[in-house]
Scaffold this active site. Structure first.
Site, PDB file in Angstrom:
ATOM      1  N   TYR A 123      43.625  43.881  52.021  1.00 28.71           N
ATOM      2  CA  TYR A 123      43.820  43.590  53.440  1.00 28.71           C
ATOM      3  C   TYR A 123      44.891  44.477  54.074  1.00 28.71           C
ATOM      4  O   TYR A 123      45.216  44.312  55.248  1.00 28.71           O
ATOM      5  CB  TYR A 123      44.209  42.120  53.631  1.00 28.71           C
ATOM      6  CG  TYR A 123      43.021  41.203  53.666  1.00 28.71           C
ATOM      7  CD1 TYR A 123      42.247  41.014  52.533  1.00 28.71           C
ATOM      8  CD2 TYR A 123      42.672  40.529  54.830  1.00 28.71           C
ATOM      9  CE1 TYR A 123      41.154  40.170  52.551  1.00 28.71           C
ATOM     10  CE2 TYR A 123      41.576  39.684  54.854  1.00 28.71           C
ATOM     11  CZ  TYR A 123      40.827  39.514  53.722  1.00 28.71           C
ATOM     12  OH  TYR A 123      39.744  38.685  53.743  1.00 28.71           O
ATOM     13  N   LYS A 170      41.265  39.713  38.402  1.00 33.26           N
ATOM     14  CA  LYS A 170      40.261  40.589  37.789  1.00 33.26           C
ATOM     15  C   LYS A 170      41.022  41.679  37.022  1.00 33.26           C
ATOM     16  O   LYS A 170      40.750  42.885  37.148  1.00 33.26           O
ATOM     17  CB  LYS A 170      39.366  41.178  38.894  1.00 33.26           C
ATOM     18  CG  LYS A 170      38.130  41.909  38.401  1.00 33.26           C
ATOM     19  CD  LYS A 170      36.987  41.000  38.024  1.00 33.26           C
ATOM     20  CE  LYS A 170      35.838  41.793  37.410  1.00 33.26           C
ATOM     21  NZ  LYS A 170      34.771  40.934  36.870  1.00 33.26           N
ATOM     22  N   ASP A 203      35.213  36.018  38.622  1.00 32.69           N
ATOM     23  CA  ASP A 203      33.770  35.702  38.574  1.00 32.69           C
ATOM     24  C   ASP A 203      33.531  34.418  37.779  1.00 32.69           C
ATOM     25  O   ASP A 203      32.757  33.543  38.193  1.00 32.69           O
ATOM     26  CB  ASP A 203      32.952  36.881  38.009  1.00 32.69           C
ATOM     27  CG  ASP A 203      33.639  37.622  36.876  1.00 32.69           C
ATOM     28  OD1 ASP A 203      34.800  37.297  36.573  1.00 32.69           O
ATOM     29  OD2 ASP A 203      33.018  38.517  36.286  1.00 32.69           O
ATOM     30  N   ASP A 227      40.287  34.760  50.058  1.00 35.57           N
ATOM     31  CA  ASP A 227      39.401  34.665  51.222  1.00 35.57           C
ATOM     32  C   ASP A 227      38.020  34.172  50.791  1.00 35.57           C
ATOM     33  O   ASP A 227      37.452  33.252  51.374  1.00 35.57           O
ATOM     34  CB  ASP A 227      39.294  36.056  51.855  1.00 35.57           C
ATOM     35  CG  ASP A 227      38.379  36.067  53.059  1.00 35.57           C
ATOM     36  OD1 ASP A 227      38.548  35.193  53.923  1.00 35.57           O
ATOM     37  OD2 ASP A 227      37.481  36.925  53.121  1.00 35.57           O
TER      38      ASP A 227
END
Ligand code: NAI
Length: 332
Positions: A123, A170, A203, A227
């Site tokens: 962002y 991740k 995930d 988000d």
């Protein structure tokens, strides 16, 4: 009297903010709202999407209630929401996700909180074209922001009797950026041994959330995963119409729903004001109006439980009918 900045926003924003202001008034809370346009409406009138006077108002009052603001996709002006969070250093985004009485959902026992870092990650808006056909977006993760959000999440867990913090990352692929985030969270977790700590790859976390949401408590993550995962979590309890949020800085707080400006239903009088109302209840508790927040929450629960619901929840009530019903219950 409380002085609070009000940003009605775009699309359904004015409809849901009007509803919430009406309900807070009906509960007898004395508020002087200072209204400001932002986004498209401000651009047309003032030549900027985020007027300086709006920022100054929030700095003065330290508190704001904000409707959603449209961000053009692909082209056009940059996000007002992101700019506001960065300008006021609202580093923590807090999104409690719980079932509401009478609201149909796939699960009955969801009670979790998404804590999202709010100032950096992808962002940061640092994008550039390297050569035609090749673009780079920079993911910025700093130790300072990661440690700060980790401290916030553990402090929140302690203050609210939460048992566990789960970092979502991740770092198997983004070994340096998400790796740094994890290192910072682990260091804070070591100091807070009274709160359990675990980690999930994003995930796998998504898969587990849609199968066993009851296994999660406080979810802590960088900006972009936050988000996406918070919208997923909204889907666990009935959708975007029922999940509140707060953007918190050291001494400033802007309360807003998770949802956007919903252009597909704007102007039809059917938007669900519940998400913004729940955000306003967080605001009222933040400013010490616990009693009023409790009364409004009870009136909201009874209204929903009685079957008065907007179309997104399978009902047929308009925004106005739903709002008036809550005000009637408050007056009883
Ligand atoms: P959205 O959240 O506006 O809408 C997604 C779907 O949920 C739509 O079908 C909409 O009708 C429904 N929905 C959302 N809120 C609802 C409510 N209160 N009552 C009933 N139904 C509701 O997401 P979308 O369409 O991706 O974004 C629209 C615009 O909002 C975009 O410009 C986006 O950038 C902006 N946005 C702004 C946010 C903010 O100001 N904090 C947050 C998210 C998006």
């Amino acid at each position: 009297m409380h002085q609070i900045t009000l940003i009605p926003g775009d699309g359904i924003g004015p409809e849901v903010t009007d509803a919430v202001v009406r309900i807070i008034g009906a509960a007898g809370v004395d508020v002087a709202w200072e209204r400001f346009d932002a986004g498209e409406s401000a651009l047309a009138q003032e030549g900027t999407t985020l007027p300086e006077a709006l920022i100054a108002s929030i700095r003065r009052h330290k508190i704001a209630l904000k409707g959603p603001v449209t961000t053009p996709v692909g082209t056009g002006f940059t996000s007002v929401n992101v700019a506001l969070r960065q300008a006021l250093d609202l580093f923590a985004n807090l999104r409690p996700v719980t079932n509401l009485p009478g609201v149909p959902s796939r699960f009955a026992d969801v009670d979790l909180v998404v804590v999202r870092e709010n100032t950096e990650d992808l962002y940061s808006g640092l994008e550039h074209r390297v050569v035609p056909g090749v673009v780079e977006s920079l993911k910025v993760i700093t130790a300072r922001a990661s440690e700060r959000i980790a401290r916030f999440a553990f402090a929140y867990a302690r203050a609210h009797g939460r048992q566990k913090v789960t970092s979502v990352h991740k770092a198997n692929i983004m070994k340096m950026s998400d790796g740094l985030f994890l290192d910072c969270v682990r260091a804070v977790a070591k100091e807070c041994t009274d709160v359990a700590y675990e980690e999930r790859i994003v995930d796998a976390a998504c898969m587990q959330l849609v199968m066993y949401p009851e296994r999660f408590d406080v979810l802590l993550m960088p900006n972009l995963y936050g988000d996406i995962v918070s919208d997923l979590c909204a889907g666990l309890v009935g959708g975007l119409g029922v999940v509140p949020g707060a953007n918190l800085g050291e001494d400033t707080a802007v309360f807003e729903a998770v949802h956007g400006s919903a252009p597909d239903i704007a102007g039809q009088g059917v938007a669900n004001p519940t998400a913004l109302l729940l955000s306003a209840l967080m605001l009222l508790r933040h400013i010490g109006e616990e009693h009023a927040a409790h009364r409004i929450q009870a009136a909201l629960h009874r209204t929903l439980d009685d079957g008065c619901r907007t179309p997104d929840l399978g009902g047929s009530a308009t925004t106005r009918q739903f709002t008036e019903r809550i005000c009637t219950v408050l007056g009883e």
